[in-house]
Design a protein around this motif. Structure first.
Motif, short mmCIF file in Angstrom:
data_model
loop_
_atom_site.label_atom_id
_atom_site.label_comp_id
_atom_site.label_asym_id
_atom_site.label_seq_id
_atom_site.Cartn_x
_atom_site.Cartn_y
_atom_site.Cartn_z
N ALA A 10 0.67 -1.64 0.35
CA ALA A 10 -0.14 0.22 -0.29
C ALA A 10 0.99 0.97 0.55
O ALA A 10 1.55 1.61 1.18
CB ALA A 10 -0.68 -0.31 1.21
N VAL A 11 1.48 1.92 -1.10
CA VAL A 11 1.91 2.71 -1.19
C VAL A 11 0.87 4.77 -1.46
O VAL A 11 0.34 4.43 -1.84
CB VAL A 11 3.04 3.03 -2.52
CG1 VAL A 11 3.97 1.57 -1.90
CG2 VAL A 11 2.54 3.16 -3.25
N LYS A 12 1.83 5.16 -1.24
CA LYS A 12 0.98 6.28 -1.98
C LYS A 12 2.38 7.50 -1.66
O LYS A 12 2.75 8.17 -0.03
CB LYS A 12 0.17 7.39 -0.58
CG LYS A 12 -0.20 8.82 -0.85
CD LYS A 12 -1.84 8.95 0.10
CE LYS A 12 -2.13 10.74 -0.71
NZ LYS A 12 -2.71 10.06 -2.45
N TRP A 13 3.30 7.69 -2.24
CA TRP A 13 5.40 8.14 -2.75
C TRP A 13 4.10 9.47 -2.34
O TRP A 13 3.68 10.09 -2.70
CB TRP A 13 4.80 8.09 -4.06
CG TRP A 13 5.78 7.03 -4.01
CD1 TRP A 13 6.08 5.88 -3.13
CD2 TRP A 13 5.98 6.54 -5.43
NE1 TRP A 13 6.16 4.56 -4.19
CE2 TRP A 13 6.24 5.19 -5.52
CE3 TRP A 13 5.95 6.58 -6.65
CZ2 TRP A 13 6.74 3.83 -6.61
CZ3 TRP A 13 6.34 6.36 -7.90
CH2 TRP A 13 6.65 5.34 -8.02
N LYS A 14 5.28 10.34 -1.73
CA LYS A 14 5.28 11.60 -1.15
C LYS A 14 6.28 12.36 -2.23
O LYS A 14 6.84 12.36 -2.46
CB LYS A 14 6.08 11.71 0.61
CG LYS A 14 5.00 11.44 1.32
CD LYS A 14 5.50 11.01 3.03
CE LYS A 14 4.73 10.81 3.43
NZ LYS A 14 4.74 10.66 5.19
N ARG A 15 5.95 14.22 -2.13
CA ARG A 15 6.87 15.33 -2.49
C ARG A 15 6.85 16.45 -2.23
O ARG A 15 5.59 16.34 -1.22
CB ARG A 15 6.86 14.83 -4.26
CG ARG A 15 7.69 15.66 -5.01
CD ARG A 15 8.74 14.71 -5.07
NE ARG A 15 9.65 15.69 -5.63
CZ ARG A 15 10.56 15.00 -6.05
NH1 ARG A 15 11.34 14.58 -5.47
NH2 ARG A 15 11.98 15.99 -6.80
#
Length: 345
Positions: A340-345
């Motif tokens: 379960a990923v939600k890449w940050k920026r």
């Protein structure tokens, strides 16, 4: 009185049934919302909708769009030619994502370098420096039915990641070089690794101070392979190389002296959809302290159920995503691990 009892009993049954239904709807609604929020990674991660031949991925954040952009070799798996023409005549595909989980096809890169008919682009790598995006990509001067033709690495620049301006053709060790990988060291020095096909497909490298002028330095590692990917993680540099039987992993403290770890990753088949074949040519995204590997597979080339050679199913390729783990000096990868990923920026 009996009639009243039956009436109220019926009402009670209906109310309880409605309550159960409401509870079920509540669980389903918030369960789906939770899964959507968590961003469960699908298998496969991405299948090119045009030719179904996505390979050789690289991911970069588009600052203007505030989206992640995925560039890849757009191989023409739908081509029915019996030769290797289907891996020539390719453009660089682009997909877009807000979180690293859900990707949609966007376009092909508009590269203004087309000096030959049937021109071919393979395996890009992209970096951003001082507001300018730099792409290094393999260029083949035509669409060919065999492998007996020149392959060069060219340098392109862009301000928007979509439209690319030709800068130069790199002067490297031979006229058959592919699969560039560029990385900036901690002291501001730039390195570029590539596959020198003239030397048994060994990995060579070049150095630069400005991304425009490169000096070839010869062989980096003796391993035969392609698609080198270099990244920094866990206070160490790593290089992952596609050796056609999984990926070999190397580590370094200075980007010049590399030590190969025992054991390959992505060699054994996975259980997920379209993930039963070896993993090939990858990119690695380090985000929020974790490292994720994006690789391609040929689903029709599994050992247990191989497709007919030269068929669409044999040519088709998709992209997959898995997490890397590091313990006791060794990188491992469980391609069946639910993510379960939600890449940050």
């Amino acid at each position: 009185m009996a009639t009243d009892f039956k009436y109220y009993n019926t009402i009670d049954i209906i109310l309880k049934a409605n309550i159960r239904l409401l509870l079920l709807l509540f669980v389903l609604h918030f369960g789906i919302a939770a899964n959507a929020q968590a961003g469960t990674v699908p298998k496969p991660l991405y299948d090119d909708p045009i030719y179904h031949g996505a390979a050789d991925p690289v991911v970069i954040y588009n600052k203007a769009k505030k989206k992640w952009w995925l560039f890849y070799t757009n191989r023409r798996a739908t081509d029915t030619d019996s030769t290797v023409r289907w891996v020539h005549g390719t453009r660089i595909g682009i997909a877009e994502s807000a979180d690293g989980t859900t990707w949609r096809y966007l376009d092909t890169a508009n590269i203004n370098y087309r000096p030959d008919a049937g021109y071919t682009f393979w395996a890009p790598d992209i970096t951003e420096y001082n507001g300018i995006y730099h792409m290094y990509v393999t260029y083949v001067p035509g669409t060919f039915a065999d492998w007996n033709h020149p392959r060069r690495i060219i340098h392109l620049t862009s301000k928007d990641l979509l439209n690319w301006h030709y800068e130069t053709t790199l002067d490297l060790s031979s006229e058959k070089v592919i699969d560039p990988a560029v990385f900036k060291s901690g002291d501001g020095h730039w390195y570029l690794w590539y596959n020198n096909e003239k030397d048994g497909k060994s990995i060579y490298y070049a150095e630069s101070n400005d991304l425009y002028h490169w000096t070839d330095k010869g062989k980096a590692i003796a391993t035969r392979g392609e698609g080198p990917k270099v990244f920094y993680w866990k206070n160490k540099y790593f290089m992952i190389v596609d050796v056609w039987k999984g990926m070999e992993v190397f580590s370094s403290n200075d980007l010049k002296n590399w030590e190969r770890q025992t054991g390959r990753i992505l060699e054994l088949p996975g259980k997920g959809r379209d993930d039963q074949a070896i993993g090939g040519h990858c990119d690695v995204v380090v985000n929020d302290g974790k490292a994720y590997i994006i690789y391609f597979t040929h689903p029709g080339r599994s050992k247990d159920h191989p497709a007919a050679k030269g068929s669409f199913d044999d040519k088709r390729s998709v992209l997959q995503l898995a997490e890397l783990h590091y313990e006791n000096g060794t990188i491992t990868c469980d391609r069946d691990e639910e993510l379960a990923v939600k890449w940050k920026r």
